[in-house]
Design an enzyme around this catalytic site. Structure first.
Site, PDB file in Angstrom:
ATOM      1  N   ASP A  57      33.419  34.317  42.965  1.00 45.54           N
ATOM      2  CA  ASP A  57      33.799  35.176  41.847  1.00 45.54           C
ATOM      3  C   ASP A  57      32.714  35.139  40.774  1.00 45.54           C
ATOM      4  O   ASP A  57      32.205  34.067  40.428  1.00 45.54           O
ATOM      5  CB  ASP A  57      35.131  34.669  41.277  1.00 45.54           C
ATOM      6  CG  ASP A  57      35.606  35.471  40.090  1.00 45.54           C
ATOM      7  OD1 ASP A  57      35.917  36.655  40.270  1.00 45.54           O
ATOM      8  OD2 ASP A  57      35.662  34.892  38.978  1.00 45.54           O
TER       9      ASP A  57
ATOM     10  N   GLU B 236      30.235  38.082  44.530  1.00 46.59           N
ATOM     11  CA  GLU B 236      30.600  39.203  43.664  1.00 46.59           C
ATOM     12  C   GLU B 236      29.427  39.324  42.690  1.00 46.59           C
ATOM     13  O   GLU B 236      29.288  38.490  41.785  1.00 46.59           O
ATOM     14  CB  GLU B 236      31.899  38.936  42.918  1.00 46.59           C
ATOM     15  CG  GLU B 236      32.315  40.098  42.039  1.00 46.59           C
ATOM     16  CD  GLU B 236      33.561  39.802  41.208  1.00 46.59           C
ATOM     17  OE1 GLU B 236      34.398  40.708  41.057  1.00 46.59           O
ATOM     18  OE2 GLU B 236      33.698  38.675  40.705  1.00 46.59           O
TER      19      GLU B 236
END
Length: 684
Positions: A333, A369
């Site tokens: 993330d 990401e």
């Protein structure tokens, strides 16, 4: 590091560079009563350690750290606050929100510079000494090649909470995910890996609890080594391990969505639960002399991975999940945070160097990401091999093409070939792009074709949260519709989107529930909706769409040309003189520069063969057409004898001849017949 049982007792080791004293606090088995405090008397460098004889797995414990409380200099030690071991493998109890968990006095005129003396032990989770042994038997990592991967992003609870085939006591748990009916569904779809939203232990944010909501997604990690207890039916690590073992037996990899960019402690007004109390100045990136936190994550704080002990903790955590829990990879993330050095984002920074040289971690799947909200935060294409990257340009470009936005055909061409303008450098492969239409963050596929405006009112933020520009299309009616024409148009749009996803170079990712027709009622930021908004409804699944996705996955498996490792550059192959990629108009001619710049250019064909550099004469050629406009005459190239194997407008078709027209709003795919060689050299 952490608590290690050796048969005679437990050894405890914890890092702090700035503490003056650390105490080990032992609790009753239910975590309610503090039994004894033992000061650490041994210290090697910045590692405090002690061995306590007679202790066994199941021992409940925490730490208290003494030191300066000078927030303006970055130090927030407060021995009145019980601290969780950063290496805790299991937790006892959950965070109970109370002003006592704050290191400062709520309401004081001095704000976070004040000092609170209330004991927080009653309100915070404790660590549990854990026996991590498990009978793995002959468990073997599937090690699916990157080019053969099809990823399915899912939430443990949302996927299983309403599944009628799962025993009710197990629903919403790791064991539910390991159940026969859930695994059978994944196998039917043809997915090779399940990517789980965060399962590292996390609390429910205070502002959500005050609104009667919960942190459903889990992007606010507290304990990087402990599986989230809310997904446990029995409260034991073996449940997670059993899930992994059963998925592996089914040939399915397990990828974890992990959050190493920040912690659940928030900014200077957040709670003191672990890292802040042990060594705030080491664990976090600080600003303004140390009082405030760098907030490249938008969550209040940012972990300081440039510190060797913080980087070690992250590496130890990743290896723990691979070696002890047998997971097959990670999706990072806000990964730009992890690569941000003092001079900015660096693909050769400490985190990337550490993970790529690691003999354990360099062999698992790594997905970034590639953005955050910090300076230079958007880094799509900037990550080193062997990282995959979530490709939002694929998502947005394909959505806009099928919505009919002018001038999007050239962009579609880029996405079909793996976004080479982003990823074709530094020896990276065409599998670097993770292609997706939908993900947990945003509209579901059903909502993408049903809403043009987000409806996030249930989140309690006056619909201000979530993206406003979704490149969506309601097909003429906003929200649910009983109109057969609208329903048919939406179903066709979904099939066209999915066909584009599965026929593109790169690695496709599906969102759990899209195959069922799951809707969140237009909520495109359902992070706090642990309820029927996000729980998949299995009672009325779109079986036709499920079957269509399974067919697409089967076509992808059957045709290696759709999932190549090498990028295609329209080069002629030495063995047969045929180009590895040829662009076509429906009438059989080649697009001119004027065509590529024509905003009304809406129908594109592509003829694909194995890359010139990796010639494989046994691989079929593929011809695909994508038409977001009206029906037009169709003339196929003479480079092969073509067999129609997919028509998104005719879901019952499995094989046939070419139609005279390319249907409106359609995707067609042909494969070359075995006699392709008789026409070699005719395509340029």
């Amino acid at each position: 590091m952490g608590a290690s049982f050796d048969g005679d007792g437990v050894n405890f080791a914890v890092f702090s560079a700035h503490a003056t004293l650390i105490e080990l606090c032992l609790f009753s088995s239910d975590g309610r009563k503090e039994m004894v405090r033992l000061p650490f008397r041994e210290r090697d460098g910045d590692i405090w350690h002690m061995h306590v004889g007679g202790l066994t797995p199941g021992t409940v414990y925490g730490f208290r750290a003494h030191g300066p409380y000078t927030p303006e200099r970055g130090h927030r030690f407060n021995p009145h606050k019980l601290l969780l071991d950063p290496y805790a493998r299991a937790l006892e109890g959950r965070l109970r929100w109370s002003d006592a968990v704050m290191g400062y006095k709520i309401g004081s005129s001095r704000g976070d510079l004040s000092f609170d003396t209330r004991d927080s032990a009653f309100a915070v989770p404790k660590a549990v000494v854990t026996d991590t042994s498990f009978t793995w038997g002959d468990d073997t990592a599937p090690r699916i090649p990157r080019s053969e991967s099809v990823i399915y992003e899912a939430h443990v609870k949302a996927l299983t909470q309403l599944h009628p085939g799962v025993d009710k006591p197990l629903r919403g748990s790791y064991l539910a995910l390991a159940s026969d009916p859930v695994i059978a569904h994944l196998q039917k779809l043809g997915v090779t890996a399940i990517e789980l939203l965060p399962v590292q232990a996390f609390p429910d944010d205070r502002f959500l609890v005050a609104k009667g909501l919960r942190n459903h997604w889990g992007y606010n990690t507290l304990a990087f080594f402990a599986p989230e207890p809310r997904y446990m039916a029995k409260g034991a690590l073996w449940e997670f391990q059993t899930m992994v073992r059963r998925l592996h037996t089914a040939g399915i990899e397990v990828i974890l969505d992990v959050v190493y960019n920040h912690t659940a402690e928030g900014d200077q007004f957040g709670p003191t639960l672990c890292y802040r109390g042990l060594d705030n100045a080491s664990y976090y990136r600080l600003a303004d002399g140390g009082r405030h936190y760098v907030n490249d994550t938008g969550t209040g704080n940012t972990l300081n991975l440039t510190h060797p002990m913080v980087l070690r903790m992250v590496m130890d955590s990743l290896r723990y999940w691979v070696e002890v829990c047998h997971v097959d990879g990670f999706r990072f993330d806000l990964a730009t945070v992890l690569g941000r050095e003092p001079h900015g984002f660096d693909p050769n920074g400490g985190f990337f160097d550490a993970i790529r040289q690691d003999p354990v971690l360099s062999r698992v799947k790594l997905i970034a990401e590639p953005w955050d909200i910090g300076p230079g935060g958007y880094q799509l294409g900037g990550y080193p091999h062997p990282f995959h990257e979530w490709n939002d340009q694929f998502r947005d470009g394909v959505r806009r093409f099928w919505r009919g936005d002018p001038g999007m055909t050239p962009d579609l061409a880029k996405r079909l070939l793996g976004s080479s303008e982003q990823f074709d450098h530094s020896g990276r492969s065409a599998t670097s792009s993770i292609n997706f239409l939908t993900a947990h963050d945003g509209f579901t596929l059903e909502d993408l074709v049903s809403f043009t405006v987000k409806r996030n009112w249930a989140n309690g933020e006056d619909n201000r949260d979530g993206h406003s520009d979704n490149h969506s299309d309601n097909m003429g009616v906003e929200g649910p519709s009983d109109d057969p024409a609208v329903q048919a148009a939406r179903a066709l749009r979904k099939r066209n989107l999915l066909a584009t996803l599965m026929l593109s170079q790169g690695v496709p990712m599906l969102l759990a529930g899209d195959e069922l027709g799951h809707s969140q009622g237009g909520n495109n930021n359902a992070y706090a909706q642990d309820n029927a908004v996000t729980w998949l409804d299995w009672s009325q699944p779109d079986t036709g769409l499920t079957e269509f996705i399974a067919r697409l996955a089967a076509l992808r498996r059957a045709h290696p040309v759709l999932r190549q490792r090498r990028f295609l550059h329209a080069r002629k192959r030495a063995a047969d003189g045929l180009a590895d990629v040829v662009w076509l108009k429906p009438d059989g001619t080649y697009p001119t520069p004027q065509d590529w710049h024509d905003p009304a250019f809406r129908a594109l064909g592509v003829e694909l063969r194995m890359a010139a550099e990796g010639f494989d004469p046994s691989a079929d050629a593929v011809l695909a057409y994508f038409n977001c406009g009206a029906a037009v005459p169709l003339s196929l190239p003479k480079s092969a004898t073509w067999e129609l194997v997919l028509d998104s407008t005719r879901t019952d078709l499995t094989s046939g001849a070419a139609p005279a027209q390319l249907p409106a709003q359609s995707v067609l795919m042909f494969r070359s017949a075995p006699d392709e060689g008789s026409a070699k050299g005719e395509s340029t």
